[in-house]
Design a protein around this motif. Structure first.
Motif, PDB file in Angstrom:
ATOM      1  N   GLN A 121     103.751  73.698  23.761  1.00  0.00           N
ATOM      2  CA  GLN A 121     102.291  73.754  23.861  1.00  0.00           C
ATOM      3  C   GLN A 121     101.740  72.505  24.546  1.00  0.00           C
ATOM      4  N   GLU A 124     102.305  73.048  28.223  1.00  0.00           N
ATOM      5  CA  GLU A 124     101.342  74.020  28.731  1.00  0.00           C
ATOM      6  C   GLU A 124      99.959  73.401  28.879  1.00  0.00           C
ATOM      7  N   ILE A 168      99.914  71.346  32.017  1.00  0.00           N
ATOM      8  CA  ILE A 168      99.825  72.214  33.194  1.00  0.00           C
ATOM      9  C   ILE A 168      98.397  72.705  33.365  1.00  0.00           C
ATOM     10  N   ASP A 169      97.803  73.153  32.267  1.00  0.00           N
ATOM     11  CA  ASP A 169      96.405  73.628  32.336  1.00  0.00           C
ATOM     12  C   ASP A 169      95.489  72.518  32.823  1.00  0.00           C
TER      13      ASP A 169
END
Length: 80
Positions: free
Chosen positions: A69, A72, A75-76
């Motif tokens: 998480q 992620e 990346i977001d």
């Protein structure tokens, strides 16, 4: 005089065996030479991958990344 090499017996599927034979002939090498090089390359690539994996792990840990998480979220954030 003792052997300086270890002898192995390896089973290959027919298609892979034929492809290896063809390549060995094309490169004027023995099957043993071809297999030794392939194994050396495999081991070196494996070591290199593990070294990179450890380095990436250290770099991520230094940034506080601990979970998928977290990755992620990075990346977001980078996509914004």
């Amino acid at each position: 005089m003792p052997r300086t090499t270890a002898q192995w017996t390896v089973s290959l599927p027919p298609a892979l065996s034929q492809e290896a034979e063809k390549l060995a002939r094309k490169e004027s090498r023995t099957r043993s030479e071809l297999i030794r090089e392939a194994l050396r390359n495999y081991i070196e690539n494996k070591r290199r991958f593990e070294d990179i994996r450890r380095q990436v792990g250290r770099n991520l840990a230094a940034r506080g990344v601990r979970t998928l998480q977290d990755i992620e979220a990075m990346i977001d954030e980078g996509r914004k």
